[in-house]
Design a protein around this motif. Structure first.
Motif, PDB file in Angstrom:
ATOM      1  N   ALA A 188      45.255  36.197  39.223  1.00 35.36           N
ATOM      2  CA  ALA A 188      43.926  36.463  39.773  1.00 35.36           C
ATOM      3  C   ALA A 188      42.941  36.822  38.666  1.00 35.36           C
ATOM      4  O   ALA A 188      41.782  36.369  38.675  1.00 35.36           O
ATOM      5  CB  ALA A 188      43.999  37.592  40.804  1.00 35.36           C
ATOM      6  N   GLU A 189      43.395  37.623  37.695  1.00 39.01           N
ATOM      7  CA  GLU A 189      42.519  37.990  36.579  1.00 39.01           C
ATOM      8  C   GLU A 189      42.185  36.775  35.720  1.00 39.01           C
ATOM      9  O   GLU A 189      41.064  36.648  35.225  1.00 39.01           O
ATOM     10  CB  GLU A 189      43.197  39.068  35.730  1.00 39.01           C
ATOM     11  CG  GLU A 189      43.352  40.405  36.455  1.00 39.01           C
ATOM     12  CD  GLU A 189      44.128  41.410  35.611  1.00 39.01           C
ATOM     13  OE1 GLU A 189      44.610  41.025  34.530  1.00 39.01           O
ATOM     14  OE2 GLU A 189      44.244  42.573  36.053  1.00 39.01           O
ATOM     15  N   ALA A 190      43.170  35.873  35.571  1.00 37.68           N
ATOM     16  CA  ALA A 190      42.916  34.674  34.776  1.00 37.68           C
ATOM     17  C   ALA A 190      41.897  33.770  35.462  1.00 37.68           C
ATOM     18  O   ALA A 190      41.020  33.199  34.821  1.00 37.68           O
ATOM     19  CB  ALA A 190      44.227  33.924  34.547  1.00 37.68           C
ATOM     20  N   VAL A 191      42.014  33.641  36.789  1.00 39.01           N
ATOM     21  CA  VAL A 191      41.056  32.804  37.527  1.00 39.01           C
ATOM     22  C   VAL A 191      39.667  33.426  37.493  1.00 39.01           C
ATOM     23  O   VAL A 191      38.658  32.741  37.310  1.00 39.01           O
ATOM     24  CB  VAL A 191      41.536  32.622  38.982  1.00 39.01           C
ATOM     25  CG1 VAL A 191      40.456  31.931  39.819  1.00 39.01           C
ATOM     26  CG2 VAL A 191      42.822  31.811  39.011  1.00 39.01           C
ATOM     27  N   ALA A 192      39.603  34.751  37.660  1.00 43.09           N
ATOM     28  CA  ALA A 192      38.307  35.425  37.660  1.00 43.09           C
ATOM     29  C   ALA A 192      37.621  35.326  36.307  1.00 43.09           C
ATOM     30  O   ALA A 192      36.399  35.275  36.218  1.00 43.09           O
ATOM     31  CB  ALA A 192      38.478  36.892  38.060  1.00 43.09           C
ATOM     32  N   GLY A 193      38.428  35.276  35.250  1.00 39.27           N
ATOM     33  CA  GLY A 193      37.838  35.236  33.916  1.00 39.27           C
ATOM     34  C   GLY A 193      37.643  33.849  33.366  1.00 39.27           C
ATOM     35  O   GLY A 193      37.150  33.679  32.246  1.00 39.27           O
ATOM     36  N   SER A 194      38.022  32.806  34.127  1.00 41.63           N
ATOM     37  CA  SER A 194      37.882  31.438  33.639  1.00 41.63           C
ATOM     38  C   SER A 194      36.432  30.994  33.736  1.00 41.63           C
ATOM     39  O   SER A 194      35.667  31.462  34.569  1.00 41.63           O
ATOM     40  CB  SER A 194      38.777  30.506  34.467  1.00 41.63           C
ATOM     41  OG  SER A 194      38.347  30.486  35.814  1.00 41.63           O
TER      42      SER A 194
END
Length: 402
Positions: A386-392
């Motif tokens: 989720a953090e990776a998607v939010a930061g993409s």
């Protein structure tokens, strides 16, 4: 006087010759004298693997057989001996940059250009010891714990003496580079004095070979007896303290390498007998290399299932139980031992298993975890995703048009 012709058709006939290539000899190699020598070279390529463009065939008139030569002119004869020169190995392309040798480099350039870790000189079958030290050197918490280690008044005690000796040799390795190997004379002498079984002599008078895993376990056990994680100043290591529950303790070895397993024993001969559960603590996973096991994951998976014999309360005798284990705690550094020695009943000898076992750059053990740890890991994994998607960049809000 050149190549033979057939009397009926007037065409040149094939003939057989002998070709010698290095130590190999090929008899009755047929030459189609109606074709160019390149066809003969293609035959030799099939036999030897030497590419056509690197073949040199000697033994004909003029010295070397050319690709456009005429068989009549070179005077080939049936049964003639020819010599093939050339290598079947692929030629190595020259490096884009000239190779730098340590001997040719100035003193100042050694440190600037050679950033590889320092090596350890072999002092007579000490490769097992050197490899253990190199692994320990690669663990940052290991080095930090040794730097913070406070020697007791009795520095001759085995645990303290070994900690000081390891700290000294690792410090020497940190100050050195690949251009200057470290000669651990003092450490090897201290290690053999503290643990005499590693000073065993071979028949030729030198020191005998030893097992790297036994050396690793000996060093780790000895250091763990002295290097502990305290609740106060935490002076020995910066690794996190283990929870109070479980079989693992707050010593150096358990914090960094401790594995906790939950095991279930089920009687194979009495299905109605209640299963027994237990908790085991260890500092490595021992994987026996079984037939068909070619990957690290499979080796670990097989090591977590075994058959044991113990007394069955329901049967009143010894019975076979199936023991299934799952990982309840994964350490920061997982040590895996490949058990490469097995007893062969046919030869009545302890033999080494030479089978290759591959391993990935990233090892996923989620399917081998117990339910509690698996649930925590999956929750953490979803959080990271989720953090990776939010930061993409794709998830970022689009900029307002000017």
């Amino acid at each position: 006087p050149g190549c033979p012709w057939t009397a009926r058709t007037g065409t040149r006939a094939a003939m057989k010759v002998t070709v010698k290539w290095g130590k190999q000899k090929f008899d009755n190699v047929e030459i189609d004298v109606s074709a160019k020598p390149t066809k003969f070279k293609e035959q030799l390529f099939q036999l030897t693997g030497v590419p056509v463009d690197r073949q040199k065939i000697m033994g004909v008139k003029g010295g070397q057989l050319k690709d456009d030569a005429d068989w009549d002119v070179v005077g080939i004869k049936p049964g003639q001996n020819l010599m093939l020169m050339g290598t079947a190995d692929k030629l190595v392309e020259p490096p884009k940059e000239p190779t730098k040798f340590v001997e040719d480099m100035p003193e100042v350039a050694d440190v600037a250009d050679m950033q590889l870790p320092a090596g350890l000189r072999n002092l007579g079958n000490t490769c097992y010891l050197n490899s253990s030290l190199q692994v320990m050197r690669s663990v940052p918490e290991f080095n930090l714990g040794l730097q913070r280690f406070v020697s007791p008044q009795d520095a001759s005690e085995p645990g303290a003496a070994l900690a000081l000796a390891v700290r000294e040799v690792l410090s020497d390795m940190e100050r050195s580079t690949a251009a200057r190997e470290v000669t651990p004379i003092k450490f090897v002498a201290t290690f053999r004095r503290l643990f005499p079984r590693f000073a065993e002599q071979a028949e030729n008078g030198g020191f005998a070979q030893q097992d790297a895993e036994e050396c690793w376990s000996q060093i780790l056990s000895s250091l763990s007896s002295r290097m502990r994680v305290t609740d106060g100043d935490r002076s020995n290591t910066d690794a996190p303290t283990l929870p109070s529950e479980g079989q693992l303790r707050d010593n150096f070895g358990d914090v960094l390498f401790g594995v906790q397993l939950t095991s279930t024993l089920k009687c194979a001969e009495a299905p109605d007998e209640p299963a027994q559960t237990s908790t085991d603590a260890l500092r490595r996973l021992s994987c026996h290399i079984a037939p068909g096991c070619a990957h690290l994951y499979n080796a670990i998976e097989l090591s977590l299932e075994e058959s044991v014999e113990k007394n069955s309360p329901s049967l009143g005798r010894t019975a076979v139980y199936k023991k299934t284990s799952r990982i309840a705690r994964l350490p920061p550094y997982l040590a895996v031992q490949f058990v490469r020695f097995a007893w062969r009943a046919d030869s009545q000898k302890r033999c080494k298993v030479l089978k290759e076992v591959s391993f990935p750059d990233m090892l996923d053990l989620r399917n081998l975890l117990d339910p509690a740890l698996k649930r925590r890991v999956e929750e953490h994994w979803k959080q990271l995703e989720a953090e990776a998607v939010a930061g993409s960049p794709a998830a970022a809000p689009a900029a307002a048009p000017p």
